[in-house]
Scaffold this active site. Structure first.
Site, PDB file in Angstrom:
ATOM      1  N   LYS A   1      -0.204  -1.501  -0.711  1.00 49.01           N
ATOM      2  CA  LYS A   1      -1.622  -1.465  -1.071  1.00 49.01           C
ATOM      3  C   LYS A   1      -1.883  -0.358  -2.086  1.00 49.01           C
ATOM      4  CE  LYS A   1      -6.131  -1.504   1.335  1.00 49.01           C
ATOM      5  NZ  LYS A   1      -6.763  -1.495   2.665  1.00 49.01           N
TER       6      LYS A   1
ATOM      7  N   SER B   1     -10.090  -4.905   3.151  1.00 50.01           N
ATOM      8  CA  SER B   1      -9.889  -4.453   1.789  1.00 50.01           C
ATOM      9  C   SER B   1      -8.445  -4.630   1.324  1.00 50.01           C
ATOM     10  CB  SER B   1     -10.272  -2.966   1.697  1.00 50.01           C
ATOM     11  OG  SER B   1      -9.448  -2.174   2.542  1.00 50.01           O
TER      12      SER B   1
ATOM     13  N   SER C   1      -9.174  -4.336   8.069  1.00 46.84           N
ATOM     14  CA  SER C   1      -8.750  -4.541   6.691  1.00 46.84           C
ATOM     15  C   SER C   1      -7.307  -4.988   6.523  1.00 46.84           C
ATOM     16  CB  SER C   1      -8.988  -3.266   5.869  1.00 46.84           C
ATOM     17  OG  SER C   1     -10.354  -3.107   5.589  1.00 46.84           O
TER      18      SER C   1
END
Length: 413
Positions: free
Chosen positions: A51, A127, A151
């Site tokens: 990420k 996210s 997330s």
């Protein structure tokens, strides 16, 4: 394998999941892996992504915020160090929502919007939407994301991959800070965790073994799973609740899954844990999130000291009730979200509030228990459906093993 992966990433014009790559570094790492006389670890030679919010030395860490568009990390996050120690090499980074600020979408002004590989008109979740979308689109072999309000789990559900929120505190978070913010270890509850996303439950286990444990000394063994055969599991279930009533697509997939494991001999316990009020628990999590952001530089809390103490007692009481429940069941099965992936920009979903996406994931987030999302099927239009598996504190591999056995059973049709 690395060349093919990089070529697939370069050829992508629709998903926009992998937003930065380091091609030459990746190819050099692949050459070293090919030349090695012995495997470096369980991920030897495997190209992976992480990420965008995790520091990778020499790569940008922007959190999707234009204010940090030119920030270059000067050292690797702990999870990056550990993945590479296990033999993997980081070929790129995946998209995030602006400042990780949405659990249902992934869009920002630095990298743009990420689309769901199953239907590019729909969200991949947030996210960690770039992480889940990259896996689903074949643009990476393993991912690492972060999970405060689902997330990791919500994008995994919407994209049809596996995503694990480990037991809170199990994976070190050094290198997961907003640019310019020093890493400050805290004994206070963090709520936020970081964990792997993968295409199988087995890969979650291998990734967690490689990255879990305190920073020093580096040594950690996952507790063995309670059972090795599906029929031996005792499974608590809840399939619906008025605060986030599931759509027929999600409900039908869950019901079919439960019917199939019951037929396989699994013991089913149909109820919330004794003493758990799911609505109050969801409200309590909201208060905990307020405290989390106050602790990490957000708006100061307006709670009094007495209110803070009450909130903390409630959190610990909720954990105790779930701990007791896992004396009677081995895992707890429920929805990850009430819905499948929805169209970009939605503010209400099938007549339900946007925030209802968080209802099913907040319980494990509040108590710190490990929880993973796993695919259990597809709708008639090809959208993934998912279930959430919650396990006992520090028994992450029991939840992973159950998901692994369940996926094998569901695939036996």
């Amino acid at each position: 394998m690395t060349e093919e992966l990089l070529d697939r990433i370069a050829a992508d014009t629709e998903i926009n999941a992998v937003v930065e790559v380091r091609r030459e570094h990746a190819l050099a790492a692949a050459d070293r892996a090919d030349a090695a006389q012995e495997p470096r670890g369980p991920w030897h030679g495997v190209p992976v992504t992480v990420k965008e919010c995790f520091d990778v030395a020499g790569m940008r860490t922007t959190w999707g915020n234009p204010a940090f568009a030119h920030h270059i990390a000067n050292e690797d996050a702990v999870i990056v160090q550990r993945l590479e120690r296990a033999g993997a090499h980081i070929v790129g980074k995946t998209n995030v929502h602006m400042m990780l600020g949405d659990f249902g979408q992934t869009v920002n002004e630095v990298y743009g919007r990420t689309n769901n590989p199953a239907d590019v008109t729909r969200t991949p979740g947030g996210s960690s939407g770039g992480a889940a979308a990259a896996l689903a689109a074949g643009l990476t072999y393993l991912e690492y994301g972060s999970d405060l309000v689902g997330s990791v789990r919500l994008p995994a559900a919407y994209c049809g991959v596996y995503g694990l929120k480990p037991t809170n505190g199990l994976v070190p978070q050094r290198g997961f800070q907003v640019p310019g913010t020093p890493y400050v270890p805290s004994e206070l509850p963090t709520l936020s965790t970081i964990g792997p996303l993968a295409r199988s439950a087995a890969d979650l286990r291998i990734a967690l073994r490689a990255t879990a444990g305190p920073e020093a000394p580096y040594a950690y063994e996952l507790a063995a799973p309670r059972h090795k055969e599906l029929k031996d599991y005792r499974v608590g279930i809840v399939t619906d609740h008025p605060a986030a009533s599931v759509t027929s697509e999600v409900g039908d997939a869950l019901s079919d899954t439960i019917d199939r494991i019951a037929a396989a001999g699994v013991k089913i316990v149909d109820s919330w844990p004794d003493g758990v009020d799911p609505d109050e628990q969801a409200a309590e999590f909201g208060r905990q999130v307020e405290l989390f952001f106050a602790l990490h530089g957000g708006e100061p809390t307006t709670m009094t000291v007495d209110q803070l103490l009450t909130t903390e007692r409630n959190r610990l009481a909720a954990r105790a009730r779930w701990q007791q429940h896992f004396e009677d069941v081995d895992v707890f099965l429920c929805p990850t979200s009430f819905t499948v992936a929805f169209p970009h920009g939605s503010t209400a979903i099938d007549g339900r509030p946007y925030e209802a996406q968080a209802f099913w994931i907040v319980h494990a987030s509040l108590t710190g228990h490990p929880a993973l999302s796993m695919p259990i099927g597809h709708t008639s239009t090809g959208l993934p459906t998912a279930a959430q598996v919650i396990g006992q504190w520090h028994e992450d591999d029991t939840a992973i093993t159950f998901a692994e056995l369940l996926s094998q059973h569901l695939g036996s049709r």
